[in-house]
Design a protein around this motif. Sequence first.
Motif, mmCIF file in Angstrom:
data_model
loop_
_atom_site.group_PDB
_atom_site.id
_atom_site.type_symbol
_atom_site.label_atom_id
_atom_site.label_comp_id
_atom_site.label_asym_id
_atom_site.label_seq_id
_atom_site.Cartn_x
_atom_site.Cartn_y
_atom_site.Cartn_z
ATOM 1 N N LEU A 24 -3.292 -6.314 2.639
ATOM 2 C CA LEU A 24 -4.474 -5.518 2.936
ATOM 3 C C LEU A 24 -5.691 -6.418 3.047
ATOM 4 O O LEU A 24 -5.935 -7.274 2.181
ATOM 5 C CB LEU A 24 -4.700 -4.477 1.837
ATOM 6 N N VAL A 25 -6.487 -6.181 4.083
ATOM 7 C CA VAL A 25 -7.635 -7.035 4.365
ATOM 8 C C VAL A 25 -8.865 -6.153 4.620
ATOM 9 O O VAL A 25 -8.779 -5.139 5.319
ATOM 10 C CB VAL A 25 -7.381 -7.926 5.600
ATOM 11 N N GLY A 26 -9.998 -6.568 4.051
ATOM 12 C CA GLY A 26 -11.259 -5.892 4.349
ATOM 13 C C GLY A 26 -11.850 -5.174 3.157
ATOM 14 O O GLY A 26 -11.407 -5.324 2.013
ATOM 15 N N ASP A 27 -12.868 -4.361 3.435
ATOM 16 C CA ASP A 27 -13.507 -3.558 2.393
ATOM 17 C C ASP A 27 -12.602 -2.388 2.018
ATOM 18 O O ASP A 27 -11.773 -1.940 2.825
ATOM 19 C CB ASP A 27 -14.850 -3.019 2.883
ATOM 20 N N VAL A 28 -12.790 -1.862 0.811
ATOM 21 C CA VAL A 28 -11.943 -0.776 0.326
ATOM 22 C C VAL A 28 -11.970 0.429 1.259
ATOM 23 O O VAL A 28 -10.956 1.108 1.458
ATOM 24 C CB VAL A 28 -12.364 -0.358 -1.104
ATOM 25 N N ASP A 29 -13.124 0.711 1.843
ATOM 26 C CA ASP A 29 -13.240 1.886 2.717
ATOM 27 C C ASP A 29 -12.951 1.573 4.183
ATOM 28 O O ASP A 29 -13.127 2.422 5.051
ATOM 29 C CB ASP A 29 -14.634 2.502 2.590
ATOM 30 N N ALA A 30 -12.488 0.362 4.469
ATOM 31 C CA ALA A 30 -12.145 0.003 5.861
ATOM 32 C C ALA A 30 -10.991 -1.005 5.850
ATOM 33 O O ALA A 30 -11.074 -2.075 6.458
ATOM 34 C CB ALA A 30 -13.357 -0.564 6.575
ATOM 35 N N LEU A 31 -9.913 -0.636 5.185
ATOM 36 C CA LEU A 31 -8.792 -1.556 5.026
ATOM 37 C C LEU A 31 -7.936 -1.631 6.284
ATOM 38 O O LEU A 31 -7.772 -0.640 7.005
ATOM 39 C CB LEU A 31 -7.918 -1.104 3.853
ATOM 40 N N ARG A 32 -7.396 -2.824 6.506
ATOM 41 C CA ARG A 32 -6.428 -3.032 7.587
ATOM 42 C C ARG A 32 -5.187 -3.691 6.998
ATOM 43 O O ARG A 32 -5.264 -4.430 6.015
ATOM 44 C CB ARG A 32 -7.021 -3.938 8.666
ATOM 45 N N VAL A 33 -4.034 -3.382 7.609
ATOM 46 C CA VAL A 33 -2.786 -4.047 7.234
ATOM 47 C C VAL A 33 -2.513 -5.120 8.274
ATOM 48 O O VAL A 33 -2.215 -4.817 9.432
ATOM 49 C CB VAL A 33 -1.599 -3.066 7.185
ATOM 50 N N LEU A 34 -2.635 -6.386 7.855
ATOM 51 C CA LEU A 34 -2.471 -7.508 8.770
ATOM 52 C C LEU A 34 -1.337 -8.407 8.302
ATOM 53 O O LEU A 34 -1.007 -8.452 7.113
ATOM 54 C CB LEU A 34 -3.764 -8.331 8.843
ATOM 55 N N ASP A 35 -0.751 -9.151 9.256
ATOM 56 C CA ASP A 35 0.251 -10.134 8.866
ATOM 57 C C ASP A 35 -0.442 -11.251 8.089
ATOM 58 O O ASP A 35 -1.572 -11.642 8.390
ATOM 59 C CB ASP A 35 0.979 -10.675 10.095
ATOM 60 N N VAL A 36 0.249 -11.754 7.059
ATOM 61 C CA VAL A 36 -0.341 -12.748 6.167
ATOM 62 C C VAL A 36 -0.647 -14.056 6.890
ATOM 63 O O VAL A 36 -1.697 -14.676 6.685
ATOM 64 C CB VAL A 36 0.598 -13.001 4.968
ATOM 65 N N ASP A 37 0.234 -14.479 7.768
ATOM 66 C CA ASP A 37 0.133 -15.829 8.336
ATOM 67 C C ASP A 37 -1.009 -15.994 9.343
ATOM 68 O O ASP A 37 -1.707 -17.020 9.327
ATOM 69 C CB ASP A 37 1.455 -16.210 9.006
ATOM 70 N N THR A 38 -1.202 -15.025 10.219
ATOM 71 C CA THR A 38 -2.163 -15.218 11.304
ATOM 72 C C THR A 38 -3.302 -14.203 11.351
ATOM 73 O O THR A 38 -4.326 -14.460 11.989
ATOM 74 C CB THR A 38 -1.445 -15.159 12.667
ATOM 75 N N HIS A 39 -3.131 -13.040 10.706
ATOM 76 C CA HIS A 39 -4.105 -11.940 10.792
ATOM 77 C C HIS A 39 -4.288 -11.456 12.229
ATOM 78 O O HIS A 39 -5.300 -10.810 12.541
ATOM 79 C CB HIS A 39 -5.457 -12.352 10.208
#
Length: 321
Positions: free
Chosen positions: A65-80
């Motif tokens: 999970l990446v980003g602020d708590v109210d605007a989370l995204r699920v991104l791949d760990v290696d490259t985003h």
Amino acid sequence: MSNPQTATKPLLGIGSCLAGNEVRYNGQSKAPNPYVRQLGEQFEVRPFCPEMGAGLGVPRPPIHLVGDVDALRVLDVDTHEHDHTAAIADCARRFLDSTPDACGYILVKGSPSCGFERVKRFNDKGNLVAYDAQGIFAAALAQADPLLPLEDDGRLNDPGLRESFVTRACTYHEWKQLKAQGLTAGRLVDFYSRYKYLVMAHHVPAYKTLGPMLAGAGKRDADELGEEFIATLMDALRHRATRRSHSNVLYHLSGYLKKQISSEERQRLKALIDNYRTGLVPLIVPITMLQHHFANNPNAYIAQQAFLEPYPDELQLRNVV
């Protein structure tokens, strides 16, 4: 669970990896704890993996999970570079649409898709920021069906949380069966009559609200009233019952026996309730004594009370609370 409406087993969704399926990003499963296994024996379970549902496959690159708590995204760990947020969130509605009888869901601790709480959150550079997020699928489930009881396998180690989750799941199961029959003012009143003392044990303010809410049930649209009613009842059951609140209900129930049992028996029953209240014995002890007395002195109103058997005895939840 002796009510005829609960003849079928309640259905729980469960993270597919907890059900023994090798669907994690590394091609492995996750060993369930004893409490998850126990629930799987007493409930019907439906395994589901939102990451597989989103088409990520096995094995797959890890995600977070990446980003602020109210605007989370699920991104791949290696490259985003790969954003799976929408695809994983969409799986919540797909699960609910395909499993309309689900009355609860066992999520996966720490998962960026299925974690209930305290999931790792990272910034755009991949640095850990906090343990304060909820998995995207878990959050989407809660939004799509706010009444659906949710817990993850880690939180189910807590006896109070486990008891609350199971109580709500069994209640929601019975509610869904009632809705399938069609709501009427009479059925709503009868349903609450069963749950009155269970609500009292969990949240007295809701107990004081629900009675007046249903007092004019025949004057309101049953479906509209039903939505307000079940939202209040399910919210009440989210509150942890305590020894003090349970004892209050036990004293109320014992009052129905004051003319049926002897003075000596009343004193022994009161002593058991007091022993429970002060932590000397588990809840099952005074409950068993009450059930014994009501078996010998039948009371139709008490016999229907969900408080006396809100979930299968085999779970032994009242042996530890």
